[in-house]
Design a protein around this motif. Structure first.
Motif, PDB file in Angstrom:
ATOM      1  N   SER A  38      27.273  49.916  21.914  1.00 28.66           N
ATOM      2  CA  SER A  38      26.438  49.266  20.903  1.00 28.66           C
ATOM      3  C   SER A  38      26.460  47.740  20.987  1.00 28.66           C
ATOM      4  CB  SER A  38      26.857  49.709  19.500  1.00 28.66           C
ATOM      5  OG  SER A  38      28.168  49.291  19.213  1.00 28.66           O
ATOM      6  N   THR A  39      27.285  47.171  21.855  1.00 29.98           N
ATOM      7  CA  THR A  39      27.410  45.717  21.959  1.00 29.98           C
ATOM      8  C   THR A  39      26.275  45.002  22.686  1.00 29.98           C
ATOM      9  OG1 THR A  39      29.801  45.951  21.892  1.00 29.98           O
ATOM     10  CG2 THR A  39      28.983  43.869  22.679  1.00 29.98           C
ATOM     11  N   LYS A  42      20.002  45.397  11.565  1.00 30.44           N
ATOM     12  CA  LYS A  42      21.039  45.321  12.600  1.00 30.44           C
ATOM     13  C   LYS A  42      22.211  46.244  12.263  1.00 30.44           C
ATOM     14  CE  LYS A  42      20.417  40.583  14.211  1.00 30.44           C
ATOM     15  NZ  LYS A  42      21.071  39.270  14.290  1.00 30.44           N
ATOM     16  N   THR A  65      23.153  49.373  14.597  1.00 32.84           N
ATOM     17  CA  THR A  65      24.481  49.337  15.212  1.00 32.84           C
ATOM     18  C   THR A  65      25.304  50.542  14.794  1.00 32.84           C
ATOM     19  OG1 THR A  65      24.410  46.932  15.269  1.00 32.84           O
ATOM     20  CG2 THR A  65      26.569  47.957  15.509  1.00 32.84           C
ATOM     21  N   TYR A 107      23.763  42.586  21.110  1.00 36.66           N
ATOM     22  CA  TYR A 107      24.159  41.290  20.573  1.00 36.66           C
ATOM     23  C   TYR A 107      24.429  40.246  21.655  1.00 36.66           C
ATOM     24  CZ  TYR A 107      24.526  43.803  16.235  1.00 36.66           C
ATOM     25  OH  TYR A 107      24.238  44.559  15.133  1.00 36.66           O
ATOM     26  N   THR A 128      26.519  53.426  17.312  1.00 38.73           N
ATOM     27  CA  THR A 128      27.977  53.573  17.408  1.00 38.73           C
ATOM     28  C   THR A 128      28.412  54.980  17.034  1.00 38.73           C
ATOM     29  OG1 THR A 128      28.270  51.232  16.903  1.00 38.73           O
ATOM     30  CG2 THR A 128      30.193  52.644  16.637  1.00 38.73           C
TER      31      THR A 128
END
Length: 132
Positions: free
Chosen positions: A65-66, A7, A11, A69, A15
């Motif tokens: 990049s959120t 992860k 990420t 999640y 990002t």
């Protein structure tokens, strides 16, 4: 490589790549202003404007990049797509972003990370190139 390190890797990859793309947009905006308003550019260029462009690039990168999640219907998410087994077994998928082709997160990612920057950069570069 476990789920947590996977992860973190994915990420940071998304990002940093997105921040790079949006930094190019900021640089192009700055160059566009300098080409079309050279006298004002020399006088009015402020550290505040540059700071806003840099912070905007990083905020957009974090927004892009959120969605990985978001644990809601319609978004691709790590727990639904990847498991520790799929990360270890590189013949299945390995450590890669969770991709669910019908999700809103992928739609947002494609548009925010690639299509919108493509057209903005293309438009800015074209207008600079064809400036008279």
């Amino acid at each position: 490589m476990g789920m947590t390190s996977c992860k973190m890797f994915i990420t940071s990859d998304i990002t940093f790549c997105s921040a790079s793309i949006y930094s190019l947009i900021g640089i192009s905006l700055d160059r566009h202003y300098a080409v079309y308003n050279p006298l004002q550019y020399a006088i009015k260029r402020k550290l505040r404007t540059v700071t806003i462009l840099i912070l905007s690039a990083w905020v957009m990168a974090l927004i892009i990049s959120t969605p990985m999640y978001v644990d809601a219907p319609g978004f691709q998410s790590f727990p639904y797509i990847m498991t520790n087994e799929s990360i270890r077994n590189t013949s299945i998928s390995g450590c890669m972003p969770p991709i669910d082709h019908g999700s809103r997160g992928l739609f947002l990612f494609k548009h925010l990370a690639f299509l919108i920057p493509f057209f903005i950069l293309g438009g800015l570069q074209s207008s600079i190139m064809y400036q008279r």
